[in-house]
Design a protein around this motif. Sequence first.
Motif, PDB file in Angstrom:
ATOM      1  N   ASN A   1      11.914 -14.392  -5.936  1.00 45.06           N
ATOM      2  CA  ASN A   1      12.423 -13.186  -6.581  1.00 45.06           C
ATOM      3  C   ASN A   1      13.657 -13.578  -7.392  1.00 45.06           C
TER       4      ASN A   1
ATOM      5  N   THR B   1      17.281  -9.594  -6.640  1.00 43.85           N
ATOM      6  CA  THR B   1      17.023  -8.433  -5.794  1.00 43.85           C
ATOM      7  C   THR B   1      18.351  -7.732  -5.580  1.00 43.85           C
TER       8      THR B   1
ATOM      9  N   ASN C   1      13.641  -5.063  -7.335  1.00 40.79           N
ATOM     10  CA  ASN C   1      13.196  -6.442  -7.175  1.00 40.79           C
ATOM     11  C   ASN C   1      12.602  -6.949  -8.483  1.00 40.79           C
TER      12      ASN C   1
ATOM     13  N   GLN D   1      10.618 -10.016  -9.708  1.00 35.17           N
ATOM     14  CA  GLN D   1       9.882 -11.156  -9.174  1.00 35.17           C
ATOM     15  C   GLN D   1       9.836 -12.313 -10.167  1.00 35.17           C
TER      16      GLN D   1
ATOM     17  N   SER E   1      21.802 -14.352   3.776  1.00 34.53           N
ATOM     18  CA  SER E   1      20.411 -14.046   4.138  1.00 34.53           C
ATOM     19  C   SER E   1      20.179 -14.124   5.644  1.00 34.53           C
TER      20      SER E   1
ATOM     21  N   ARG F   1      16.041 -14.703  10.249  1.00 31.62           N
ATOM     22  CA  ARG F   1      15.127 -14.774   9.111  1.00 31.62           C
ATOM     23  C   ARG F   1      13.946 -15.669   9.496  1.00 31.62           C
TER      24      ARG F   1
ATOM     25  N   ASP G   1      10.399 -14.248   3.492  1.00 29.35           N
ATOM     26  CA  ASP G   1      10.426 -12.894   2.949  1.00 29.35           C
ATOM     27  C   ASP G   1      10.926 -11.842   3.931  1.00 29.35           C
ATOM     28  N   HIS G   2      11.045 -12.175   5.199  1.00 35.13           N
ATOM     29  CA  HIS G   2      11.303 -11.134   6.195  1.00 35.13           C
ATOM     30  C   HIS G   2      12.602 -11.408   6.955  1.00 35.13           C
TER      31      HIS G   2
ATOM     32  N   GLY H   1      13.726  -5.810   7.560  1.00 28.67           N
ATOM     33  CA  GLY H   1      13.470  -5.458   6.164  1.00 28.67           C
ATOM     34  C   GLY H   1      13.257  -6.708   5.322  1.00 28.67           C
ATOM     35  N   PRO H   2      13.039  -6.531   4.023  1.00 29.01           N
ATOM     36  CA  PRO H   2      12.890  -7.692   3.131  1.00 29.01           C
ATOM     37  C   PRO H   2      14.163  -8.534   3.115  1.00 29.01           C
TER      38      PRO H   2
ATOM     39  N   ASP I   1      15.503 -10.661   0.974  1.00 33.51           N
ATOM     40  CA  ASP I   1      16.332 -10.656  -0.230  1.00 33.51           C
ATOM     41  C   ASP I   1      17.093  -9.340  -0.387  1.00 33.51           C
ATOM     42  N   HIS I   2      16.483  -8.231   0.033  1.00 32.33           N
ATOM     43  CA  HIS I   2      17.173  -6.939  -0.015  1.00 32.33           C
ATOM     44  C   HIS I   2      18.375  -6.947   0.929  1.00 32.33           C
TER      45      HIS I   2
END
Length: 395
Positions: A209, A212, A218, A220, A337, A351, A355-356, A366-367, A369-370
Amino acid sequence: MCGVLFRVVVMKVVVRVKLLPTPAQAAALEATLRACNRAAEHVSRFAYESGVKDRNQLQKAVYTDIKDVFSLSAQPAVRVVKKVVDAYAALSAQMEGGLLGRPAPKRYRKATGHPIGFRPQAAQPFDDRCLSWQTDARTVSIWTVDGRMRGVRYTGQAGQLKALAEYRKGESDLVQRGGKWYLLATCEIPEPEVAEPVDFIGVDRGITNLATTSDGANYQGRRLGRYRRWQARKRAELQRKNTRSATRRAARRSRKEQRHATHANHKISKEIVSVAQRTGRGIAVEELDGIRDRVRLRRDQRGTLSSWPFHQLGQHLAYKAKRVGVAFIEVDAAYTSQRCPRCGHTERANRPTRDHFSCRQCGLAGPADHVAGINVRNRARSAWVLVTAPVPNTA
């Protein structure tokens, strides 16, 4: 009675306008570029062989030759010498900064082992004595080897034309690209006062991504990644051929790829700054200085990280924010992160996948990167207070 001096902070912006010359005017412009660059080649050879790089001394030595042999007028001849001096100054700065490596390698010898060359259609700077703007009529008057050429029309975007009319200052460069003619003019635009942000938008940059935000937006990078891998395969095929033609084509592909990535970063940064301006917030990004030294990568990841335009996206965000008075700040990137924005628990296990994100202590998920974008935003809130805090008077 004493006066108070106010210093106006300005930012330099390059405005590009497209010239619309007639065929006869285009022919005169091309002849002018070629004559100026032939003269620049001559001056560069003299500077390299004699070791004279000082502008005044070099101008005294070659001024007469430039005017007589290459049919240049006085002021264009001066600008040619200045262009050559600037080119050698840039090369010297690269050498001192270590950008060319050690003196022994091939890259260093290739850059310093011969005079600096100038393409026949390389850009040529013109000052106000050689080029004048009629912004109301949208025309320019420019010196050429065929004489002064008046009434050359130009066009451009409305915002650029407005900046050109109000803030243009200094030289303008004549450029030919793809058979089209452009003028690049420098404008000194007063910086707007940075508004106090009500909050921040945290921006996490990455490869999968590209960006973000803490709002959940986001951008990509899969499409750009596929495009870059395809370009890399094509360049590898050309390199295996090992011919001069293949080398030129590979260089063109590399420049095309760079323009593609730059365009993507422009679109992303423009949208983020627009949201920040509309909502009265600032923009915060991770400080990525030294990331290549901190991060351990697999061999197959090294080329991707080294060539990925992380820094460029941050630059675009910074200058676009500055132009509209939006606050911009860089914060510490450590563990953004892996840290839970709700309870503060930090560990690598938070992590489990790329992605998660799932906090081992409070269960926030949650995501990834968010979550990183939210951590960047939270750090910006604290950092902004320290940046804007008044300095205590110790007198």
